[in-house]
Motif scaffolding. Structure first.
Motif, short mmCIF file in Angstrom:
data_model
loop_
_atom_site.label_atom_id
_atom_site.label_comp_id
_atom_site.label_asym_id
_atom_site.label_seq_id
_atom_site.Cartn_x
_atom_site.Cartn_y
_atom_site.Cartn_z
N LEU A 71 52.63 -6.96 -8.18
CA LEU A 71 52.72 -8.71 -7.46
C LEU A 71 51.57 -8.93 -8.41
O LEU A 71 50.33 -7.91 -7.53
N GLN A 72 51.11 -9.47 -8.70
CA GLN A 72 49.84 -9.67 -9.35
C GLN A 72 48.67 -10.80 -8.78
O GLN A 72 49.60 -11.89 -8.41
N GLY B 265 55.89 -11.37 -17.61
CA GLY B 265 55.18 -12.22 -16.46
C GLY B 265 56.51 -13.51 -15.24
O GLY B 265 57.00 -13.94 -16.14
N LEU B 266 56.78 -13.07 -14.28
CA LEU B 266 57.42 -13.87 -13.69
C LEU B 266 56.84 -15.09 -12.71
O LEU B 266 55.95 -14.17 -11.97
N LYS B 267 56.74 -16.02 -12.91
CA LYS B 267 55.94 -16.49 -11.63
C LYS B 267 56.88 -17.43 -11.19
O LYS B 267 57.69 -18.46 -11.42
N ILE B 268 57.28 -17.08 -9.92
CA ILE B 268 57.40 -17.34 -8.55
C ILE B 268 57.00 -18.66 -7.64
O ILE B 268 55.94 -18.63 -7.67
N LYS B 269 57.34 -19.26 -7.45
CA LYS B 269 56.56 -20.28 -7.15
C LYS B 269 58.08 -20.25 -4.93
O LYS B 269 58.94 -19.92 -5.05
N SER C 94 57.97 -13.08 1.42
CA SER C 94 59.40 -13.62 0.98
C SER C 94 58.83 -12.91 -0.82
O SER C 94 59.48 -11.18 -1.24
N VAL C 95 58.01 -13.16 -1.62
CA VAL C 95 57.91 -12.49 -3.13
C VAL C 95 57.30 -11.03 -2.72
O VAL C 95 57.73 -9.87 -3.10
N ARG C 96 56.45 -10.01 -1.72
CA ARG C 96 56.20 -8.82 -1.63
C ARG C 96 57.54 -8.14 -1.04
O ARG C 96 57.85 -7.33 -1.52
N LYS C 97 58.39 -8.85 -0.52
CA LYS C 97 59.77 -7.94 0.38
C LYS C 97 60.65 -8.16 -1.26
O LYS C 97 61.25 -7.28 -1.97
N PHE C 98 60.93 -9.28 -1.96
CA PHE C 98 61.57 -8.78 -3.57
C PHE C 98 60.50 -7.65 -3.97
O PHE C 98 61.82 -7.02 -4.52
N VAL C 99 59.68 -7.29 -4.20
CA VAL C 99 59.44 -6.67 -5.28
C VAL C 99 59.28 -5.52 -4.37
O VAL C 99 60.02 -4.53 -5.03
N SER D 265 67.71 -8.41 -5.43
CA SER D 265 66.68 -9.11 -4.55
C SER D 265 65.74 -10.10 -4.59
O SER D 265 65.16 -10.25 -3.70
N LEU D 266 66.57 -11.03 -5.29
CA LEU D 266 65.97 -12.52 -5.47
C LEU D 266 66.76 -13.17 -4.11
O LEU D 266 65.52 -14.03 -3.99
#
Length: 111
Positions: A62-63, A26-30, A36-41, A106-107
């Protein structure tokens, strides 16, 4: 979040109960903006989207740990802040360099 790593939160428990590891982590993304996280995924090219951990292909998901079901209320291992999100990865058999490049590319969507 990878229990096989010695400095991981659950390493001692992993060591006690397991003899090997997989490509699941798992990656914890702050990030304040969940979009933005959805776009990354969604921008990952080599990762499929899904739950099937253990196959030969790399997967991403994305969890959402903030839902209010009875199940999630009873299973709280971590406390996440409002701006922290979990992305689960299963690393498959693709070329590792290609997967790293896909993740790096993607980051740029994380803001």
């Amino acid at each position: 979040l990878y229990p096989y790593k010695k400095d991981s939160y659950n390493f001692r428990m992993w060591k006690k109960y397991y003899s090997g590891a997989s490509g699941l982590m798992g990656l914890k993304i702050k990030c304040k903006n969940i979009n933005s996280v959805r776009k990354f995924v969604n921008s990952l090219k080599l990762f499929g989207y899904g739950y099937s951990w253990g196959g030969f292909e790399s997967l991403v998901l994305l969890q959402d740990l903030r839902d209010n079901t009875k199940y999630t209320k009873t299973r709280k291992f971590f406390r996440f802040k409002k701006d922290e999100h979990i992305v689960r990865l299963h690393i498959g058999l693709e070329d590792p360099n290609d997967l790293v490049q896909d993740l790096k590319r993607s980051l740029k969507y994380i803001k």
